[in-house]
Enzyme design. Structure first.
Site, PDB file in Angstrom:
ATOM      1  N   ASP A  50      -6.085 -10.690  13.320  1.00 40.21           N
ATOM      2  CA  ASP A  50      -6.852 -11.766  12.672  1.00 40.21           C
ATOM      3  C   ASP A  50      -7.555 -11.232  11.428  1.00 40.21           C
ATOM      4  OD1 ASP A  50      -8.145 -14.575  12.931  1.00 40.21           O
ATOM      5  OD2 ASP A  50      -9.806 -13.218  12.484  1.00 40.21           O
TER       6      ASP A  50
ATOM      7  N   HIS B 240     -10.705 -21.898   6.662  1.00 40.25           N
ATOM      8  CA  HIS B 240     -11.759 -21.053   7.251  1.00 40.25           C
ATOM      9  C   HIS B 240     -13.018 -21.845   7.617  1.00 40.25           C
ATOM     10  CE1 HIS B 240     -13.224 -16.607   7.202  1.00 40.25           C
ATOM     11  NE2 HIS B 240     -13.821 -17.269   8.155  1.00 40.25           N
TER      12      HIS B 240
HETATM   13  N1  LIG Z   1     -13.407 -17.806  11.725  1.00 39.98           N
HETATM   14  C1  LIG Z   1     -14.593 -17.314  11.492  1.00 39.98           C
HETATM   15  O1  LIG Z   1     -15.452 -17.918  10.797  1.00 39.98           O
HETATM   16  C2  LIG Z   1     -14.969 -15.980  12.094  1.00 39.98           C
HETATM   17  C3  LIG Z   1     -16.332 -15.603  12.150  1.00 39.98           C
HETATM   18  C4  LIG Z   1     -16.650 -14.378  12.748  1.00 39.98           C
HETATM   19  C5  LIG Z   1     -15.644 -13.561  13.250  1.00 39.98           C
HETATM   20  N2  LIG Z   1     -14.323 -13.935  13.142  1.00 39.98           N
HETATM   21  C6  LIG Z   1     -13.235 -13.051  13.666  1.00 39.98           C
HETATM   22  O2  LIG Z   1     -13.556 -12.658  14.987  1.00 39.98           O
HETATM   23  C7  LIG Z   1     -13.577 -11.241  15.077  1.00 39.98           C
HETATM   24  C8  LIG Z   1     -14.560 -10.785  16.131  1.00 39.98           C
HETATM   25  O3  LIG Z   1     -15.862 -11.282  15.885  1.00 39.98           O
HETATM   26  P1  LIG Z   1     -17.116 -10.359  15.560  1.00 39.98           P
HETATM   27  O4  LIG Z   1     -16.636  -9.144  14.836  1.00 39.98           O
HETATM   28  O5  LIG Z   1     -18.139 -11.226  14.955  1.00 39.98           O
HETATM   29  O6  LIG Z   1     -17.752  -9.989  16.966  1.00 39.98           O
HETATM   30  P2  LIG Z   1     -17.289  -9.340  18.341  1.00 39.98           P
HETATM   31  O7  LIG Z   1     -15.838  -9.044  18.388  1.00 39.98           O
HETATM   32  O8  LIG Z   1     -17.881 -10.216  19.379  1.00 39.98           O
HETATM   33  O9  LIG Z   1     -18.094  -7.975  18.323  1.00 39.98           O
HETATM   34  C9  LIG Z   1     -17.702  -6.892  17.537  1.00 39.98           C
HETATM   35  C10 LIG Z   1     -18.758  -5.800  17.707  1.00 39.98           C
HETATM   36  O10 LIG Z   1     -18.806  -5.373  19.075  1.00 39.98           O
HETATM   37  C11 LIG Z   1     -18.508  -3.974  19.177  1.00 39.98           C
HETATM   38  N3  LIG Z   1     -17.590  -3.841  20.311  1.00 39.98           N
HETATM   39  C12 LIG Z   1     -16.254  -4.114  20.343  1.00 39.98           C
HETATM   40  N4  LIG Z   1     -15.750  -3.934  21.577  1.00 39.98           N
HETATM   41  C13 LIG Z   1     -16.776  -3.532  22.361  1.00 39.98           C
HETATM   42  C14 LIG Z   1     -16.886  -3.202  23.736  1.00 39.98           C
HETATM   43  N5  LIG Z   1     -15.823  -3.239  24.557  1.00 39.98           N
HETATM   44  N6  LIG Z   1     -18.104  -2.835  24.200  1.00 39.98           N
HETATM   45  C15 LIG Z   1     -19.174  -2.785  23.372  1.00 39.98           C
HETATM   46  N7  LIG Z   1     -19.147  -3.107  22.060  1.00 39.98           N
HETATM   47  C16 LIG Z   1     -17.949  -3.473  21.557  1.00 39.98           C
HETATM   48  C17 LIG Z   1     -17.878  -3.595  17.850  1.00 39.98           C
HETATM   49  O11 LIG Z   1     -18.252  -2.290  17.478  1.00 39.98           O
HETATM   50  P3  LIG Z   1     -17.155  -1.100  17.336  1.00 39.98           P
HETATM   51  O12 LIG Z   1     -16.210  -1.520  16.221  1.00 39.98           O
HETATM   52  O13 LIG Z   1     -17.989   0.074  16.986  1.00 39.98           O
HETATM   53  O14 LIG Z   1     -16.480  -1.011  18.657  1.00 39.98           O
HETATM   54  C18 LIG Z   1     -18.502  -4.590  16.874  1.00 39.98           C
HETATM   55  O15 LIG Z   1     -19.775  -4.140  16.435  1.00 39.98           O
HETATM   56  C19 LIG Z   1     -13.913 -10.797  13.639  1.00 39.98           C
HETATM   57  O16 LIG Z   1     -13.631  -9.442  13.416  1.00 39.98           O
HETATM   58  C20 LIG Z   1     -13.055 -11.758  12.857  1.00 39.98           C
HETATM   59  O17 LIG Z   1     -11.702 -11.323  12.848  1.00 39.98           O
HETATM   60  C21 LIG Z   1     -13.994 -15.144  12.596  1.00 39.98           C
END
Ligand SMILES: NC(=O)c1ccc[n+]([C@@H]2O[C@H](COP(=O)([O-])OP(=O)(O)OC[C@H]3O[C@@H](n4cnc5c(N)ncnc54)[C@H](OP(=O)(O)O)[C@@H]3O)[C@@H](O)[C@H]2O)c1
Length: 324
Positions: A45, A112
């Site tokens: 993604d 988006h």
């Molecule tokens: N469509 C939209 O508007 C939109 C908005 C926000 C996000 N997104 C997409 O969704 C993805 C994920 O969302 P997000 O990045 O906001 O949040 P998330 O995946 O809920 O959290 C990511 C964070 O959690 C940590 N993490 C990952 N796996 C873990 C685990 N098993 N245990 C503990 N901590 C963990 C990561 O750090 P480390 O990297 O250090 O592990 C990072 O800081 C984004 O990367 C993006 O591709 C889309």
């Protein structure tokens, strides 16, 4: 137990566990994506506004050229930026993403956000001198969607969909669309389970992808950096989740992700840490029991659980299509 897919109305199979890529430097992402592909991630993604499509394209090309992967093994998703929410700009931004990713087609292309920024050449986040976003209040979702339909007609995007749209906005697209949206990507995690929206989409055969499935940890660190002083929830240390994790011999993150996937929803956690990314995709060898599902269901805070309210985009709530 083998990996699970979420089946799109187009007939395509989207791997239920994908790799989120927001907020990683190019250097981090290059090695993280290589590791992610090694540990079996096939659903990637990204978005034009993450400004990382070029590095993703570079890694994917290496894997494709070397024969380690075939194009049909991958499921690549990217998104039209808010400044591209104008019918005459859809193709320009789509082509920019496709070129950066070095691909001939995308598996899923999403709008988006329902709101739009003014188009300013070379500036994806245009603001005035007070830091308020320059919004374009004349956003016409139907006209934009018509351009998205053409991309699917031409096979350039195998499926098209929406992100951050609310029920009213989705319904209006569905009522006027020739090609229906295949997917909605929204914030979704155990504190914000989005039950009404998921049911609404299910009735219209729209699949769901959960962003920030670990509780918007990416967003919380982003907002903290911007100086937002909010009390952000930490799902990973919730006692109910920890108790269930102990029972299954899994981590808290794995329980949070398994709960989403068991609802038939795709999840795209982001991790650049090799151990955590491995853990996050290793959720297909166990199943939560109905009693444990109920315990996790009960953690839902409804609308109070939302973290990504776009408060970090100053002045955005003035847009007539602000979704929340
Ligand atoms: N469509 C939209 O508007 C939109 C908005 C926000 C996000 N997104 C997409 O969704 C993805 C994920 O969302 P997000 O990045 O906001 O949040 P998330 O995946 O809920 O959290 C990511 C964070 O959690 C940590 N993490 C990952 N796996 C873990 C685990 N098993 N245990 C503990 N901590 C963990 C990561 O750090 P480390 O990297 O250090 O592990 C990072 O800081 C984004 O990367 C993006 O591709 C889309």
């Amino acid at each position: 137990m083998s990996k699970i897919n979420v089946n799109l109305p187009t007939g395509a199979a989207m791997p239920a566990l994908g790799f989120g890529t927001w907020q990683a430097t190019d250097e981090e992402l290059e090695s993280a994506l290589n590791n992610a592909l090694e540990c079996g991630y096939r659903h990637i993604d990204t978005a034009l506004v993450y400004e990382n499509e070029a590095v993703i394209g570079k890694v994917l090309k290496q894997w494709l050229d070397s024969g380690r992967l075939k194009r049909e093994d991958l499921f690549v998703v990217t998104k039209l930026p808010p400044s591209g929410n104008h019918p005459c700009l859809v193709r320009k931004f789509f082509t920019q993403s496709l070129d950066a990713l070095q691909l001939e087609y995308l598996d899923l292309y999403l709008i988006h956000t329902p709101f739009a920024f003014k188009y300013v050449e070379g500036n994806l986040h245009p603001t005035n001198e007070d830091g308020e976003f320059l919004v374009d209040i004349n956003t016409d979702h139907i006209a934009i969607w018509r351009e998205m339909e053409k991309l699917q007609d031409e096979g350039l995007a195998k499926a098209i969909g929406l992100s951050n749209f609310n029920e009213r906005q989705i319904k209006r697209i569905c009522d006027n669309a020739r090609v229906k949206p295949s997917n909605l990507q929204v914030e979704l995690h155990v504190y914000f389970q989005q039950r009404p929206l998921v049911e609404f989409c299910k009735q219209r055969n729209i699949t769901i992808t959960a962003y920030s499935p670990l509780g918007s940890r990416g967003i919380t660190s982003f907002m903290k950096k911007l100086g937002f002083d909010r009390d952000f929830p930490d799902l990973l240390s919730n006692p109910v989740i920890l108790e269930i994790a102990k029972k299954y011999g899994k981590s808290a993150g794995q329980i949070l992700l398994r709960h989403i996937v068991q609802r038939g929803i795709a999840a795209i956690p982001k991790s650049t840490n090799q151990e955590r990314m491995k853990q996050n995709i290793d959720i297909f060898d166990f199943e939560l029991s109905p009693e444990d599902i109920t315990k996790v269901d009960n953690l839902d805070l409804g609308e109070d659980g939302r973290v990504c309210d776009f408060a970090f985009f100053k002045g955005l709530n003035k847009h007539p299509e602000f979704p929340f």
